[in-house]
Design a protein around this motif. Structure first.
Motif, PDB file in Angstrom:
ATOM      1  N   THR A 171     -20.872 101.362  11.159  1.00 29.00           N
ATOM      2  CA  THR A 171     -19.688 101.353  10.482  1.00 29.00           C
ATOM      3  C   THR A 171     -18.457 101.834  11.259  1.00 29.00           C
ATOM      4  OG1 THR A 171     -20.060 103.399   9.355  1.00 29.00           O
ATOM      5  CG2 THR A 171     -20.057 101.507   8.164  1.00 29.00           C
ATOM      6  N   LEU A 172     -18.824 102.960  12.092  1.00 29.72           N
ATOM      7  CA  LEU A 172     -17.854 103.547  13.103  1.00 29.72           C
ATOM      8  C   LEU A 172     -17.481 102.739  14.128  1.00 29.72           C
ATOM      9  CD1 LEU A 172     -16.272 106.162  13.713  1.00 29.72           C
ATOM     10  CD2 LEU A 172     -18.034 106.877  15.254  1.00 29.72           C
ATOM     11  N   LYS A 173     -18.547 102.084  14.610  1.00 30.27           N
ATOM     12  CA  LYS A 173     -18.311 101.061  15.890  1.00 30.27           C
ATOM     13  C   LYS A 173     -17.402  99.863  15.174  1.00 30.27           C
ATOM     14  CE  LYS A 173     -20.557  98.512  19.307  1.00 30.27           C
ATOM     15  NZ  LYS A 173     -22.227  98.109  19.587  1.00 30.27           N
ATOM     16  N   ALA A 174     -17.932  99.449  14.119  1.00 34.43           N
ATOM     17  CA  ALA A 174     -16.892  98.356  13.698  1.00 34.43           C
ATOM     18  C   ALA A 174     -15.671  98.703  13.463  1.00 34.43           C
ATOM     19  CB  ALA A 174     -17.514  97.714  12.231  1.00 34.43           C
ATOM     20  N   ASN A 175     -15.469  99.853  12.804  1.00 34.52           N
ATOM     21  CA  ASN A 175     -13.822 100.395  12.578  1.00 34.52           C
ATOM     22  C   ASN A 175     -13.123 100.648  13.717  1.00 34.52           C
ATOM     23  OD1 ASN A 175     -13.460 100.251   9.846  1.00 34.52           O
ATOM     24  ND2 ASN A 175     -14.700 102.132   9.563  1.00 34.52           N
ATOM     25  N   VAL A 176     -13.878 101.155  15.053  1.00 36.61           N
ATOM     26  CA  VAL A 176     -13.177 101.484  16.027  1.00 36.61           C
ATOM     27  C   VAL A 176     -12.608 100.029  16.828  1.00 36.61           C
ATOM     28  CG1 VAL A 176     -13.497 102.179  18.439  1.00 36.61           C
ATOM     29  CG2 VAL A 176     -14.493 103.540  16.621  1.00 36.61           C
ATOM     30  N   LEU A 177     -13.731  99.152  16.692  1.00 36.56           N
ATOM     31  CA  LEU A 177     -13.050  97.931  17.360  1.00 36.56           C
ATOM     32  C   LEU A 177     -12.324  97.272  16.635  1.00 36.56           C
ATOM     33  CD1 LEU A 177     -16.730  96.674  18.589  1.00 36.56           C
ATOM     34  CD2 LEU A 177     -14.814  97.482  19.786  1.00 36.56           C
ATOM     35  N   ALA A 178     -12.363  97.377  15.245  1.00 36.94           N
ATOM     36  CA  ALA A 178     -11.371  96.679  14.376  1.00 36.94           C
ATOM     37  C   ALA A 178      -9.736  97.376  14.682  1.00 36.94           C
ATOM     38  CB  ALA A 178     -11.679  96.676  12.881  1.00 36.94           C
ATOM     39  N   VAL A 179      -9.831  98.558  14.850  1.00 37.74           N
ATOM     40  CA  VAL A 179      -8.449  99.322  15.300  1.00 37.74           C
ATOM     41  C   VAL A 179      -7.873  98.869  16.523  1.00 37.74           C
ATOM     42  CG1 VAL A 179      -7.257 101.310  15.480  1.00 37.74           C
ATOM     43  CG2 VAL A 179      -9.123 101.180  13.485  1.00 37.74           C
ATOM     44  N   GLN A 180      -8.996  98.938  17.411  1.00 39.71           N
ATOM     45  CA  GLN A 180      -8.865  98.624  18.896  1.00 39.71           C
ATOM     46  C   GLN A 180      -8.345  97.049  18.908  1.00 39.71           C
ATOM     47  OE1 GLN A 180      -8.956 100.621  21.233  1.00 39.71           O
ATOM     48  NE2 GLN A 180      -8.688  99.398  22.968  1.00 39.71           N
ATOM     49  N   ALA A 181      -8.698  96.261  18.370  1.00 37.53           N
ATOM     50  CA  ALA A 181      -8.113  94.761  18.096  1.00 37.53           C
ATOM     51  C   ALA A 181      -6.813  94.846  17.470  1.00 37.53           C
ATOM     52  CB  ALA A 181      -9.176  93.890  17.214  1.00 37.53           C
ATOM     53  N   SER A 182      -6.711  95.820  16.308  1.00 37.41           N
ATOM     54  CA  SER A 182      -5.271  95.360  15.742  1.00 37.41           C
ATOM     55  C   SER A 182      -4.131  95.954  16.754  1.00 37.41           C
ATOM     56  CB  SER A 182      -5.263  96.479  14.533  1.00 37.41           C
ATOM     57  OG  SER A 182      -5.379  97.953  14.978  1.00 37.41           O
ATOM     58  N   ILE A 183      -4.473  96.822  17.802  1.00 39.44           N
ATOM     59  CA  ILE A 183      -3.503  97.265  18.876  1.00 39.44           C
ATOM     60  C   ILE A 183      -3.313  96.049  19.673  1.00 39.44           C
ATOM     61  CG2 ILE A 183      -2.878  98.925  20.742  1.00 39.44           C
ATOM     62  CD1 ILE A 183      -4.896 100.944  19.558  1.00 39.44           C
ATOM     63  N   ALA A 184      -4.334  95.637  20.237  1.00 40.51           N
ATOM     64  CA  ALA A 184      -4.399  94.458  21.022  1.00 40.51           C
ATOM     65  C   ALA A 184      -3.773  93.179  20.230  1.00 40.51           C
ATOM     66  CB  ALA A 184      -5.719  93.788  21.209  1.00 40.51           C
ATOM     67  N   LEU A 185      -3.756  93.042  18.994  1.00 40.20           N
ATOM     68  CA  LEU A 185      -2.844  92.231  18.393  1.00 40.20           C
ATOM     69  C   LEU A 185      -1.650  92.379  18.109  1.00 40.20           C
ATOM     70  CD1 LEU A 185      -3.188  89.476  16.139  1.00 40.20           C
ATOM     71  CD2 LEU A 185      -3.387  91.403  14.437  1.00 40.20           C
ATOM     72  N   ALA A 186      -1.174  93.352  18.171  1.00 41.62           N
ATOM     73  CA  ALA A 186       0.321  93.633  18.000  1.00 41.62           C
ATOM     74  C   ALA A 186       0.784  93.495  19.470  1.00 41.62           C
ATOM     75  CB  ALA A 186       0.410  95.261  17.543  1.00 41.62           C
ATOM     76  N   PHE A 187       0.177  93.787  20.658  1.00 44.36           N
ATOM     77  CA  PHE A 187       0.685  93.582  21.765  1.00 44.36           C
ATOM     78  C   PHE A 187       0.751  92.141  22.272  1.00 44.36           C
ATOM     79  CE2 PHE A 187       0.476  98.151  22.395  1.00 44.36           C
ATOM     80  CZ  PHE A 187       1.748  98.195  23.076  1.00 44.36           C
ATOM     81  N   LEU A 188      -0.302  91.139  21.768  1.00 46.72           N
ATOM     82  CA  LEU A 188      -0.520  89.855  22.031  1.00 46.72           C
ATOM     83  C   LEU A 188       0.595  89.190  21.302  1.00 46.72           C
ATOM     84  CD1 LEU A 188      -4.467  89.470  22.098  1.00 46.72           C
ATOM     85  CD2 LEU A 188      -2.712  88.915  23.848  1.00 46.72           C
ATOM     86  N   LEU A 189       0.908  89.426  20.167  1.00 45.37           N
ATOM     87  CA  LEU A 189       1.881  88.987  19.560  1.00 45.37           C
ATOM     88  C   LEU A 189       3.266  89.075  20.136  1.00 45.37           C
ATOM     89  CD1 LEU A 189       1.477  89.685  15.687  1.00 45.37           C
ATOM     90  CD2 LEU A 189       1.786  87.662  16.512  1.00 45.37           C
ATOM     91  N   PHE A 190       3.352  90.408  20.742  1.00 43.35           N
ATOM     92  CA  PHE A 190       4.533  90.743  21.539  1.00 43.35           C
ATOM     93  C   PHE A 190       4.654  89.739  22.730  1.00 43.35           C
ATOM     94  CE2 PHE A 190       6.411  93.654  24.885  1.00 43.35           C
ATOM     95  CZ  PHE A 190       7.557  93.490  24.649  1.00 43.35           C
ATOM     96  N   ILE A 191       3.734  89.547  23.440  1.00 48.39           N
ATOM     97  CA  ILE A 191       3.655  88.717  24.472  1.00 48.39           C
ATOM     98  C   ILE A 191       3.880  87.336  24.227  1.00 48.39           C
ATOM     99  CG2 ILE A 191       2.439  87.640  26.529  1.00 48.39           C
ATOM    100  CD1 ILE A 191       0.724  90.537  26.507  1.00 48.39           C
ATOM    101  N   VAL A 192       3.186  86.949  23.280  1.00 45.77           N
ATOM    102  CA  VAL A 192       3.458  85.385  22.801  1.00 45.77           C
ATOM    103  C   VAL A 192       4.840  85.014  22.162  1.00 45.77           C
ATOM    104  CG1 VAL A 192       2.494  83.510  21.214  1.00 45.77           C
ATOM    105  CG2 VAL A 192       0.922  84.765  22.421  1.00 45.77           C
ATOM    106  N   LEU A 193       5.330  85.882  21.477  1.00 49.93           N
ATOM    107  CA  LEU A 193       6.508  85.645  20.979  1.00 49.93           C
ATOM    108  C   LEU A 193       7.557  85.847  21.713  1.00 49.93           C
ATOM    109  CD1 LEU A 193       5.633  86.812  17.080  1.00 49.93           C
ATOM    110  CD2 LEU A 193       5.723  84.461  18.069  1.00 49.93           C
ATOM    111  N   THR A 194       7.737  87.194  22.498  1.00 52.47           N
ATOM    112  CA  THR A 194       8.908  87.722  23.233  1.00 52.47           C
ATOM    113  C   THR A 194       8.648  87.505  24.684  1.00 52.47           C
ATOM    114  OG1 THR A 194       8.626  89.959  23.342  1.00 52.47           O
ATOM    115  CG2 THR A 194       9.584  89.171  21.287  1.00 52.47           C
ATOM    116  N   SER A 195       7.590  87.592  25.227  1.00 60.39           N
ATOM    117  CA  SER A 195       7.595  87.777  26.554  1.00 60.39           C
ATOM    118  C   SER A 195       6.341  86.872  27.213  1.00 60.39           C
ATOM    119  CB  SER A 195       6.993  89.415  27.050  1.00 60.39           C
ATOM    120  OG  SER A 195       7.828  90.197  26.091  1.00 60.39           O
ATOM    121  N   ASP A 196       6.620  85.657  27.073  1.00 61.92           N
ATOM    122  CA  ASP A 196       5.403  84.573  27.463  1.00 61.92           C
ATOM    123  C   ASP A 196       5.427  84.557  28.897  1.00 61.92           C
ATOM    124  OD1 ASP A 196       3.953  82.690  27.915  1.00 61.92           O
ATOM    125  OD2 ASP A 196       4.880  80.988  26.541  1.00 61.92           O
TER     126      ASP A 196
END
Lengths: 386, 153, 659
Positions: free
Chosen positions: C120-145
Motif C-alpha cells: 500500500t505504501l508503494k502504491a501510494n508513493v507512486l500515485a503521489v509521485q505520478a500526480s506531481i508528474a501529471l501536474a507538470f506534464l499538463l503544464f508542459i502540454v498546455l503552456t510550454s510545448d
C-alpha cells in the motif's frame, strides 16, 4: 502511414503493459507488515555488527536492541490485528477490475490520440537542416534557400558569388544589416560593380532607417564615378547633405538634378518639393506638411514613390519620418506633427518608437491642456493604450 | 528527564533561536535594504544625499563619457527625467546606450549619482523588471524587445 | 516523424501519469493488489515514454531541425555539438521536459528497487509521485510545448545565449534538477505516509537513501553553478545571494535538515511529525525555486524568459501540492505516536539543534528572498535585499551550527556526555588554535575575526577526523586492530566523515576568499605591470582571435612571481555570432594558495584596456569541499544499510564472521 503504425504500436504496447496487472490474479501475499518486520530485523543485525566492530558500546547496543525489539513486537501485533480484523485482507475485497481494465484500455490510447491530434501536427516529418539543404531548390521556401546558401558560405566564406546571390535576398527579406555585410563581403571578394555598390548603399540606408551613413555615401560616390549618368545616387547624396545640415549644398544639388531632368520624369516633382522644403528651412515647413489627399503634391509624390523600387520607397519614407522626428524635437507643441509621426511609426510597425513618441508628445504638449486632450482622444481612437 | 521537561527544553531552545534570528533579520533589513528609484521618482520626491539607493532606467543615448582611468559618467533616464551618474570600475558586458541598467550607490548634494556597482542583465533584450515596470507605469510602452520570446516569431 | 512521435509519447506519458495517479491510490484505499500493482509498469512506462520524448527533442537539436519552434529560438546551426545537446535544457520548455523526465526516473526507480516496501505504501508513493508528474506534464502540454512546430522553418536559429555556452553550465542543470526533483520522492513518501496514517522507523529507513541521493546531486549542482558564475560572469565572486541561487540553496538547507532528522527517526523513532513536515517543506521549496526562476517575479541574472501565464500555472502547482500536503498534515499529524525519549545532550539533541538552526537559516534566506516581493505588493516600494542582509543573518546562525558539528557524532544516542566529547575534541581544538595562529601570521591585513572563521572551519575538519579516529581507536589500540576497524567501519560513517570534512574545508575557503580577496581595477596599456597577491602581472597587449561561433579580443598577461615566469593568462572579450552578444572570459591561474583572476573590460583608448584583477585566496576549497561532500554522500549511499533494496537475503552474516 509508418508514423501512424509507430504511434499505434507505442500506444498499444504501453496500454497493455500498464493494464496487464488488472487481469492477473491478486496473488499479493499479506506482506504489508512483513516489509516492516524485515527492516527491523535488519536493524537488529546491524546493531550486532556495530557492537562487534566497536562502533557501539555494549550498553548502547543493548538499549537499541530492546527498542527495536519493541517496535518489532508492535509491528507483529498490528499485523496479527489486521489479519484478525480483516479476514483475507490480502484477497480482493469485491473490486471488479475487469471494467477498469476495459475503461483504461480504451481511454489511454483514445485520449492520448485525441490530445495529440489537437496539439501536434500528425505525421509531419522532421526537417533537419541537412535535409533541407539537400532538398531540390524547386518548391523550397525562401528560408530554405537562404539556409542553403548560408550553409555553403559557412563552409566556404571566400565564395564571393554566394555572397552576391544572398545579399539581394536578405534585402528583400528586410534583413538590411545582413544584406549590407553580404554586399560588403561580395565587393571585397569580387570587386565593386554598380549593382553591388547600389545594393550596399540601399542596404545601409535601410539599416539606418533612412539616414545616409558615411559608408553609404562613399559607395554612392563610387557608383557615380563608375556610372555618372545615374541619378539615384545623386538624389541620395543630396539628401545626405540635407541630413548633415548642409542645406545650401543640398539645394544646389537638387537644382542641378532638376536642370537636367527630362520634363516628364516621374521624380521631378518630388525633387522640386524637396528643394522647396530645403529652401524654406525647417520652421516654415511645419504647418504645410499635412497635405490634403488629392492635391497635386500628393499625387506627384505618389507617382514618384511608385516609380521607386520598394527599397528606395522604404528608405524614402524612413528618411521622411526621421526628418519629422528631428523637427519635432525643436517644435514640441506641433500636435499635428506628433500625430503624423506616431501614425507613421505605427504603420511601420515600430512599436517602441510609437510609445516613445507618444511620451515625448505628452511632455511637449504638457502646457497646453486643449491640445493635450485632443491628443489623448486621438490616441484612444487609434486604440493605443498608455 | 520527563517528556514534559524534554519538550520544555526543545521549545525553549526553538523560541530562543527564532528570537535571535528574528532580531538579526530585523536589524539586517533595517540596514541593508536598498530602495529602487527611477529618475522621475527622484525628481518628484528627492532622496536625501548619502542614502544608498538603486537607480534604474535606460542609459541615455550619447551620454556616456569616459574620464580618467576607469571612471565613466553617463546619464540614466526614464525618458522623462535623467540623472547624471559617475562610476569607477569596469562596466558590465551588456552596458550600452539605450539599454536598461541598475546602478547602486548614493546621490550627492549636487544631484549627481555616484555608483559603486552597475548591473546590466546578461541578455541582449533584457530590461530589469523594476525598470520595465516603472517605465510602463509612466506610459513608456515597451515593444516586443522587452520580452525575449516574442522576437522569435 | 521523430519529433511528432516524441510529441505523442509526451502526451501518452501525461495519460499514463493520470492513470498512475488514480488507480493505485484507489487500490491502496480498497486494498486491492491488482489495482495497486498497476503502479509499477505505469511508472516504468512513464519513464520510457518521456525518454522517447526527450530523445526526440534532442534529435531535433542535434540535427538543427528549425521546424521545431523551440530549436529555432534556442539553437543555431554553427553551435558546437555539446551545446546543441545542452541547448535542450538551456531553455524553459526543454528544461521542464528534463524536470519531468527526472521525476519519472525517480518514480521508476522506486517501482523497480522498492521491492521491500509494503504494497500500500508503494502504491501510494507512486500515485503521489505520478500526480506531481501529471501536474507538470499538463503544464508542459498546455503552456510550454517543446514540440510546437513552425510552418515556415527559418533559415537558421536564434542561438543559445552565449553565456550559457559553457561546459560547467551545460551539465549543471541535470545535476541541479536531480537534486530538486529527488526531494519529490521524500515528499511522496511523506504524503503517502499521511494518507495511510502510519509513520514509523521503517518509513525513515526507506526515505533516507532517496533524500541522500537528492541531497548529493543538489550539492554538486549548486557547486557547479557557483563555479560557473565565478569564472564566467567575470565578477570574481562565487555567490551573489541572487534569488535564483537562493532558490536552489533553500531546498538544500531544508534537505540537509531532513537528512539529519530522518536519521533520528530511523534510529529512535523520534521527530516523526517534524520529519514528515520537513519532507513536505523541502520539496515545496524546490517547487518555489521553479516558480521563482520561471515566473520572473524576482530579478535575477539567471532567469528564464519571463511569462506571467506560466508563472501563475507553477504557482498553482505549488499551492495545490504544498497546501494539500500541509492540510493533510494538519489533519493527521496529531494521530502520530510519540517516539523514543532522549536527553537534550545526546546525539538526538545535537541533531535537533542542527535542524533548528538549519530551518531557521532557511527561513531567513526565504525572508530575504521574498521580502522585496512582499513589500512591493503591500506598499509599492521597490527594494532589493543584497548580500549584506544574508551575511548579517545567515552567518551568525551558521556559527553555533559549525561549532556544534564536531560534537554531534561523538555524543551517544539517548544521553550523551558533552565533557567526554570535549575531551576527545581537545586535539582538534588545539589544531584549530594552531591554524588560528598561522592564519594571523599568513594574512597580515583583513578583519580580525577572519582568522577565527578559518580556525572554525579547521575545527570542523579536525573534528570530523577525530570522530573517525575515535571510532577506529587510532592511537589507543594496536595497529592491526586499528586497520581492521578502519576497514570494517560502516561506509555511512565514512560518508559522514567526508561530508563534515567537506563543510569545514568549504568554510575555510569561504572565509579566506571573502576576507582576504585582493582587487585591482585599473586601465592598462601594453607594457604596464600590476602587482597583486604576490604575482606580477604584465600586460602584453591584445590580439584578435576567432572561435567556432564567436570572434574575440584576447588580452595577454605574463604572470611572474618574484621574477620567475609562472604562466600566461589570456582573458578575452568575446562577441558571439548568434545572438550577437558580448561575453567576458576570465583568465584564471589556479593554485593551492588561491586563484589569480583577470578579466578585461572595454578598450579605453586604442590598445589600453580596463582591467580587473583579483587574488582569491583558497577559493578552490569551496568547490573542493562540495566535491568531497558529494563523494561522501555517494559512499554513504553505497552502504547497504542505505541501499534501496535493504533486506539482504543471503550472506547475512558474512562480514561479521570475518571479524
Amino acid at each position: 502511414m509508418l508514423f501512424w503504425l509507430a504511434v499505434a504500436v507505442l500506444a498499444a504496447a504501453v496500454t497493455f503493459a500498464v493494464t496487464r496487472p488488472l487481469l492477473q490474479d491478486d496473488k499479493r501475499s499479506d506482506e504489508t507488515s512483513s516489509a516492516d518486520v524485515a527492516v527491523y530485523k535488519d536493524q537488529l543485525l546491524e546493531i550486532v555488527a556495530d557492537r562487534d566492530r566497536g562502533v557501539m558500546s555494549d550498553g548502547e547496543a543493548d538499549a537499541a536492541r530492546t527498542e527495536i525489539a519493541r517496535r518489532l513486537l508492535r509491528q507483529v501485533d498490528r499485523a496479527g490485528g489486521t489479519a484478525a480484523n480483516k479476514p483475507g485482507a490480502g484477497r480482493t475485497r469485491g473490486v471488479n477490475t475487469t471494467p477498469v481494465f476495459f475503461a483504461a484500455s480504451l481511454a489511454l490510447p483514445l485520449a492520448s490520440l485525441g490530445l495529440y491530434v489537437t496539439y501536434g501536427e500528425p505525421g509531419r516529418p522532421a526537417q533537419p537542416l541537412s535535409q533541407r539543404l539537400a532538398a531540390p531548390a524547386a518548391g523550397a521556401s525562401t528560408n530554405d534557400l537562404i539556409a542553403k546558401v548560408e550553409a555553403t558560405l559557412q563552409k566556404n566564406p571566400q565564395d564571393g558569388r554566394g555572397w552576391d546571390v544572398i545579399a539581394p535576398v536578405y534585402l528583400a527579406e528586410g534583413r538590411a544589416s545582413d544584406a549590407a555585410s553580404a554586399y560588403a563581403t561580395a565587393m571585397r571578394l569580387l570587386g565593386e560593380n554598380a549593382s553591388r555598390l547600389q545594393g550596399f548603399a540601399d542596404a545601409r540606408i535601410r539599416a539606418e532607417n533612412g539616414v545616409v551613413p558615411d559608408d553609404a555615401k562613399v559607395a554612392l560616390k563610387a557608383l557615380l564615378t563608375a556610372e555618372p549618368q545615374r541619378r539615384e545616387p545623386r538624389i541620395w547624396l543630396a539628401l545626405a547633405k540635407e541630413q548633415d545640415g548642409d542645406r545650401a549644398g543640398a539645394a544646389a544639388d537638387y537644382r542641378a538634378l532638376l536642370a537636367e531632368a527630362p520634363k516628364d520624369a516621374p521624380w521631378r516633382q518630388a525633387i522640386e518639393e524637396r528643394l522647396q522644403l530645403v529652401e524654406r528651412g525647417p520652421v516654415a515647413d511645419a504647418p504645410s506638411t499635412p497635405a490634403k489627399p488629392g492635391s497635386a503634391t500628393v499625387d506627384a509624390r505618389a507617382a514618384e514613390v511608385a516609380a521607386m523600387t520598394p527599397e528606395q520607397r522604404d528608405a524614402m519614407i524612413a528618411s521622411m519620418v526621421t526628418g519629422l522626428a528631428e523637427r519635432l524635437k525643436s517644435e514640441k507643441t506641433d500636435l499635428i506633427g506628433w500625430q503624423k509621426l506616431i501614425r507613421a511609426y505605427q504603420v511601420l510597425g515600430r512599436k517602441d518608437d510609437v510609445a516613445k513618441a507618444l511620451t515625448d508628445a505628452r511632455t511637449g504638449l504638457a502646457g497646453d491642456e486643449a491640445r493635450l486632450r485632443e491628443l489623448e482622444d486621438w490616441v484612444k481612437q487609434l486604440g493605443l493604450s498608455g | 528527564m520527563t517528556r514534559k521537561q524534554k519538550r520544555g527544553w526543545m521549545i525553549g531552545g526553538g523560541v530562543a533561536t527564532l528570537t535571535v534570528a528574528a532580531i538579526l533579520v530585523l536589524f539586517a533589513l533595517k540596514d541593508s535594504v536598498v530602495f529602487f528609484h527611477t529618475p522621475s521618482d527622484i525628481a518628484e520626491k528627492p532622496v536625501p544625499a548619502g542614502n544608498r539607493i538603486r537607480l534604474g532606467g535606460l542609459v541615455a543615448n550619447g551620454s556616456v563619457v569616459r574620464g580618467a582611468g576607469t571612471t565613466v559618467s553617463f546619464k540614466v533616464t526614464d525618458t522623462l527625467k535623467d540623472i547624471p551618474v559617475n562610476f569607477t570600475g569596469v562596466l558590465p558586458d551588456l552596458f550600452r546606450e539605450g539599454q536598461g541598467v541598475v546602478a547602486e550607490g548614493t546621490i550627492g548634494t549636487d544631484g549627481t549619482f555616484t555608483a559603486d556597482s552597475v548591473l546590466a542583465k546578461h541578455d541582449e533584450n533584457y530590461m530589469p523588471p523594476e525598470v520595465a515596470k516603472s517605465l510602463e507605469a509612466r506610459g513608456v510602452k515597451l515593444g516586443g524587445s522587452a520580452h525575449p520570446e516574442t522576437k522569435a516569431q | 516523424m521523430i519529433i511528432e512521435f516524441g510529441h505523442f509519447a509526451l502526451i501518452l506519458a501525461l495519460l499514463v501519469a493520470a492513470f498512475q495517479t488514480v488507480v493505485p491510490a484507489w487500490g491502496a484505499r480498497v486494498n486491492d493488489g491488482r489495482l495497486m500493482r498497476v503502479a509499477e509498469p505505469a511508472a516504468v512506462s512513464q519513464l520510457f515514454l518521456l525518454l522517447i520524448a526527450f530523445c526526440a527533442l534532442m534529435h531535433a537539436y542535434v540535427t538543427s531541425d528549425f521546424s521545431v519552434a523551440n530549436v529555432a529560438i534556442n539553437s543555431h546551426s554553427t553551435k558546437p555539438l555539446i551545446y546543441k545537446i545542452s541547448g535542450v535544457w538551456g531553455n524553459h520548455e526543454g528544461s521542464m521536459l528534463l524536470w519531468v523526465l527526472i521525476l519519472a526516473l525517480f518514480g521508476a526507480a522506486v517501482a523497480v528497487f522498492g521491492n521491500n516496501l509494503p504494497a500500500t505504501l508503494k502504491a501510494n508513493v507512486l500515485a503521489v509521485q505520478a500526480s506531481i508528474a501529471l501536474a507538470f506534464l499538463l503544464f508542459i502540454v498546455l503552456t510550454s510545448d517543446p514540440f510546437a512546430r513552425l510552418a515556415q522553418p527559418p533559415a537558421d536559429g536564434n542561438g543559445l545565449n552565449p553565456i550559457l555556452q559553457d561546459p560547467a553550465l551545460a551539465f549543471h542543470p541535470p545535476f541541479l534538477y536531480t537534486g530538486y526533483v529527488g526531494f519529490s520522492i521524500a515528499f511522496s513518501f511523506a504524503v503517502a505516509a499521511l494518507i495511510e496514517g502510519r509513520v514509523d522507523a521503517a518509513w525513515a529507513r526507506w526515505v533516507r537513501p532517496w533524500t541522500l541521493a537528492a541531497w548529493m546531486f543538489l550539492t554538486i549542482g549548486i557547486a557547479m553553478g557557483s563555479w560557473w558564475a565565478y569564472y564566467e560572469l567575470g565578477w570574481g565572486g562565487w555567490w551573489f545571494w541572487d534569488p535564483v541561487e537562493n532558490a536552489s540553496f533553500m531546498p538544500w538547507l531544508a534537505g540537509t535538515a531532513l537528512l539529519h532528522s530522518a536519521l533520528v527517526m530511523e534510529k529512535r523513532e523520534a521527530l516523526k511529525v517534524w520529519t514528515i513536515l520537513l519532507a513536505i517543506l523541502t520539496f515545496s521549496l524546490s517547487l518555489m525555486g521553479a516558480f521563482i526562476v520561471r515566473s520572473g517575479v524576482l530579478t535575477s541574472v539567471h532567469s528564464f524568459a519571463v511569462d506571467p501565464e506560466r508563472g501563475v500555472f507553477i504557482l498553482g502547482i505549488l499551492v495545490v501540492f504544498t497546501g494539500g500536503a500541509l492540510a493533510l498534515f494538519a489533519l493527521r499529524a496529531k494521530d502520530m505516536r510519540f517516539g523514543g525519549l532522549f536527553a537534550p545532550i545526546s546525539r538526538e539533541g545535537s541533531l535537533v539543534f542542527n535542524n533548528l538552526l538549519l530551518v531557521t537559516s532557511t527561513a531567513t534566506v526565504l525572508i530575504g528572498t521574498l521580502y522585496p516581493l512582499l513589500l512591493e505588493a503591500t506598499t509599492g516600494d521597490k527594494i532589493s535585499v543584497g548580500p549584506p542582509f544574508f551575511n548579517m543573518t545567515f552567518g551568525p546562525l551558521m556559527l553555533p551550527l559549525l561549532l556544534a558539528m564536531p560534537f554531534g557524532p561523538l555524543l551517544a544516542w539517548k544521553r550523551g556526555d558533552v565533557l567526554a566529547a570535549a575531551q576527545r575534541l581537545m586535539f582538534a581544538a588545539m589544531a584549530a588554535v594552531v591554524v588560528l595562529a598561522v592564519a594571523y601570521a599568513a594574512f597580515e591585513r583583513g578583519p580580525w575575526i577572519a582568522p577565527f572563521g578559518i580556525a572554525l572551519g579547521a575545527f570542523v575538519m579536525f573534528g570530523a577526523v577525530t570522530e573517525w579516529a575515535t571510532r577506529i581507536k587510532l592511537g589507543t589500540a594496536q595497529f592491526d586492530e586499528v586497520a581492521r576497524r578502519a576497514v570494517n567501519l560502516p561506509r555511512s560513517n565514512y560518508g559522514t566523515l567526508l561530508a563534515h570534512f567537506g563543510i569545514g574545508l568549504m568554510v575555510v575557503g569561504i572565509v579566506a576568499t571573502t576576507a582576504y580577496q585582493q582587487e585591482r581595477i585599473l586601465v592598462m596599456k601594453p607594457g604596464d605591470t600590476v602587482e597583486i597577491g604576490g604575482f606580477e602581472l604584465a600586460f602584453k597587449g591584445a590580439v584578435p582571435g576567432r572561435g567556432p561561433n564567436y570572434r574575440e579580443d584576447i588580452a595577454q598577461f605574463d604572470v611572474t612571481r618574484g621574477g620567475a615566469a609562472v604562466t600566461r593568462l589570456e582573458p578575452s572579450k568575446r562577441l558571439y555570432d548568434a545572438p550577437p552578444q558580448p561575453t567576458t572570459e576570465s583568465g584564471i591561474h589556479a593554485s593551492w594558495r588561491g586563484d589569480l583572476y583577470v578579466v578585461i573590460g572595454d578598450e579605453q583608448t586604442p590598445g589600453s584596456y580596463a582591467v580587473r584583477a583579483y587574488f582569491n585566496p583558497l577559493v578552490r576549497f569551496i568547490w573542493l569541499g562540495a566535491l568531497i561532500m558529494f563523494v561522501g554522500g555517494g559512499i554513504s549511499l553505497s552502504d547497504r544499510r542505505l541501499r534501496v533494496g535493504a533486506p539482504r537475503k543471503s550472506r547475512r552474516s558474512a562480514p561479521i564472521a570475518a571479524e
